[in-house]
Scaffold this motif. Structure first.
Motif, short mmCIF file in Angstrom:
data_model
loop_
_atom_site.label_atom_id
_atom_site.label_comp_id
_atom_site.label_asym_id
_atom_site.label_seq_id
_atom_site.Cartn_x
_atom_site.Cartn_y
_atom_site.Cartn_z
N ALA A 21 -37.03 13.97 62.30
CA ALA A 21 -35.58 14.05 62.41
C ALA A 21 -35.08 15.42 61.96
O ALA A 21 -34.25 16.05 62.64
CB ALA A 21 -34.91 12.95 61.59
N LYS A 22 -35.60 15.92 60.84
CA LYS A 22 -35.18 17.23 60.34
C LYS A 22 -35.58 18.33 61.32
O LYS A 22 -34.80 19.25 61.57
CB LYS A 22 -35.76 17.49 58.95
N ARG A 23 -36.77 18.23 61.90
CA ARG A 23 -37.23 19.20 62.90
C ARG A 23 -36.29 19.16 64.11
O ARG A 23 -35.90 20.20 64.64
CB ARG A 23 -38.67 18.87 63.30
N TYR A 24 -35.91 17.97 64.53
CA TYR A 24 -35.00 17.81 65.67
C TYR A 24 -33.64 18.47 65.37
O TYR A 24 -33.10 19.20 66.21
CB TYR A 24 -34.83 16.32 66.00
N PHE A 25 -33.11 18.24 64.18
CA PHE A 25 -31.83 18.86 63.81
C PHE A 25 -31.95 20.38 63.84
O PHE A 25 -31.05 21.06 64.32
CB PHE A 25 -31.37 18.40 62.42
N ARG A 26 -33.07 20.91 63.33
CA ARG A 26 -33.25 22.38 63.34
C ARG A 26 -33.33 22.90 64.77
O ARG A 26 -32.73 23.93 65.08
CB ARG A 26 -34.51 22.76 62.56
N GLU A 27 -34.06 22.19 65.64
CA GLU A 27 -34.18 22.60 67.05
C GLU A 27 -32.82 22.65 67.72
O GLU A 27 -32.56 23.50 68.57
CB GLU A 27 -35.08 21.63 67.83
N LYS A 28 -31.95 21.72 67.35
CA LYS A 28 -30.62 21.61 67.98
C LYS A 28 -29.56 22.41 67.20
O LYS A 28 -28.38 22.32 67.52
CB LYS A 28 -30.19 20.14 68.07
N ASN A 29 -30.00 23.18 66.19
CA ASN A 29 -29.08 23.98 65.35
C ASN A 29 -28.00 23.12 64.70
O ASN A 29 -26.83 23.51 64.64
CB ASN A 29 -28.46 25.12 66.16
N ILE A 30 -28.40 21.95 64.23
CA ILE A 30 -27.50 21.05 63.51
C ILE A 30 -27.71 21.27 62.02
O ILE A 30 -28.83 21.10 61.52
CB ILE A 30 -27.79 19.57 63.87
N ARG A 31 -26.67 21.64 61.32
CA ARG A 31 -26.76 21.78 59.86
C ARG A 31 -26.78 20.38 59.24
O ARG A 31 -26.05 19.50 59.68
CB ARG A 31 -25.58 22.58 59.31
N PHE A 32 -27.60 20.21 58.22
CA PHE A 32 -27.69 18.91 57.57
C PHE A 32 -28.01 19.09 56.10
O PHE A 32 -28.57 20.11 55.70
CB PHE A 32 -28.75 18.02 58.24
N LYS A 33 -27.65 18.09 55.32
CA LYS A 33 -28.01 18.05 53.90
C LYS A 33 -29.15 17.06 53.76
O LYS A 33 -29.04 15.92 54.19
CB LYS A 33 -26.80 17.62 53.07
N ASP A 34 -30.23 17.51 53.17
CA ASP A 34 -31.42 16.68 52.98
C ASP A 34 -31.43 16.18 51.54
O ASP A 34 -31.39 16.98 50.61
CB ASP A 34 -32.67 17.50 53.28
N ILE A 35 -31.47 14.86 51.37
CA ILE A 35 -31.52 14.27 50.03
C ILE A 35 -32.85 13.54 49.89
O ILE A 35 -33.12 12.57 50.60
CB ILE A 35 -30.34 13.30 49.80
N ASP A 36 -33.68 14.04 48.98
CA ASP A 36 -35.00 13.45 48.71
C ASP A 36 -34.80 12.29 47.73
O ASP A 36 -34.54 12.51 46.54
CB ASP A 36 -35.91 14.53 48.12
N VAL A 37 -34.92 11.07 48.24
CA VAL A 37 -34.67 9.89 47.40
C VAL A 37 -35.75 9.67 46.35
O VAL A 37 -35.54 8.91 45.40
CB VAL A 37 -34.44 8.60 48.24
N THR A 38 -36.90 10.35 46.48
CA THR A 38 -37.92 10.22 45.43
C THR A 38 -37.52 11.02 44.20
O THR A 38 -37.98 10.74 43.10
CB THR A 38 -39.32 10.71 45.90
N ARG A 39 -36.65 12.01 44.36
CA ARG A 39 -36.21 12.85 43.24
C ARG A 39 -34.81 12.47 42.75
O ARG A 39 -34.38 12.96 41.71
CB ARG A 39 -36.18 14.32 43.66
N ASP A 40 -34.10 11.65 43.53
CA ASP A 40 -32.71 11.35 43.20
C ASP A 40 -32.47 9.84 43.28
O ASP A 40 -32.04 9.31 44.31
CB ASP A 40 -31.80 12.09 44.18
N PRO A 41 -32.76 9.12 42.18
CA PRO A 41 -32.61 7.65 42.18
C PRO A 41 -31.18 7.20 42.47
O PRO A 41 -30.97 6.16 43.09
CB PRO A 41 -33.05 7.22 40.79
N ALA A 42 -30.19 7.98 42.03
CA ALA A 42 -28.79 7.60 42.30
C ALA A 42 -28.52 7.65 43.81
O ALA A 42 -27.83 6.78 44.34
CB ALA A 42 -27.84 8.54 41.56
N ALA A 43 -29.08 8.64 44.48
CA ALA A 43 -28.91 8.74 45.93
C ALA A 43 -29.61 7.57 46.63
O ALA A 43 -29.10 7.03 47.61
CB ALA A 43 -29.45 10.07 46.45
N ALA A 44 -30.77 7.20 46.13
CA ALA A 44 -31.49 6.05 46.70
C ALA A 44 -30.65 4.78 46.57
O ALA A 44 -30.55 3.99 47.52
CB ALA A 44 -32.84 5.87 46.01
N ARG A 45 -30.02 4.60 45.41
CA ARG A 45 -29.15 3.42 45.23
C ARG A 45 -27.94 3.49 46.15
O ARG A 45 -27.53 2.49 46.74
CB ARG A 45 -28.70 3.33 43.77
N ASP A 46 -27.37 4.68 46.32
CA ASP A 46 -26.23 4.88 47.21
C ASP A 46 -26.62 4.53 48.65
O ASP A 46 -25.88 3.84 49.35
CB ASP A 46 -25.73 6.32 47.11
#
Length: 82
Positions: A21-46
């Motif tokens: 998915a991230k590769r696809y966004f880069r190919e299409k020049n789509i800016r995105f915010k990547d949140i690694d849920v293994t490093r951010d438990p609050a984001a995983a809960r969200d």
């Protein structure tokens, strides 16, 4: 040209669908915010609270959740003609 929708992807480093998915966004020049849920438990809960999902990727496009790398739905929400 209109502003790009806000794109957030909840992912893990070893998830092949997340990386695709991230590769696809880069190919299409789509800016995105990547949140690694293994490093951010609050984001995983969200992510779980928003979607009921524990698996990744979960992609939010203007706060509309997409579970998995669902390219047709992503294209529709981002107005990408493939």
């Amino acid at each position: 040209m209109s502003a790009q929708p806000k794109v957030i992807i909840f992912s893990t480093p070893i998830c092949s669908f997340c990386n695709a998915a991230k590769r696809y966004f880069r190919e299409k020049n789509i800016r995105f915010k990547d949140i690694d849920v293994t490093r951010d438990p609050a984001a995983a809960r969200d992510m779980m609270r928003r979607t009921g999902q524990t698996g990744v990727p979960v992609i939010l496009i203007n706060n509309r959740p997409i579970v998995g790398f669902d390219k047709p739905k992503i294209n529709r929400l981002l107005n990408i003609k493939d």
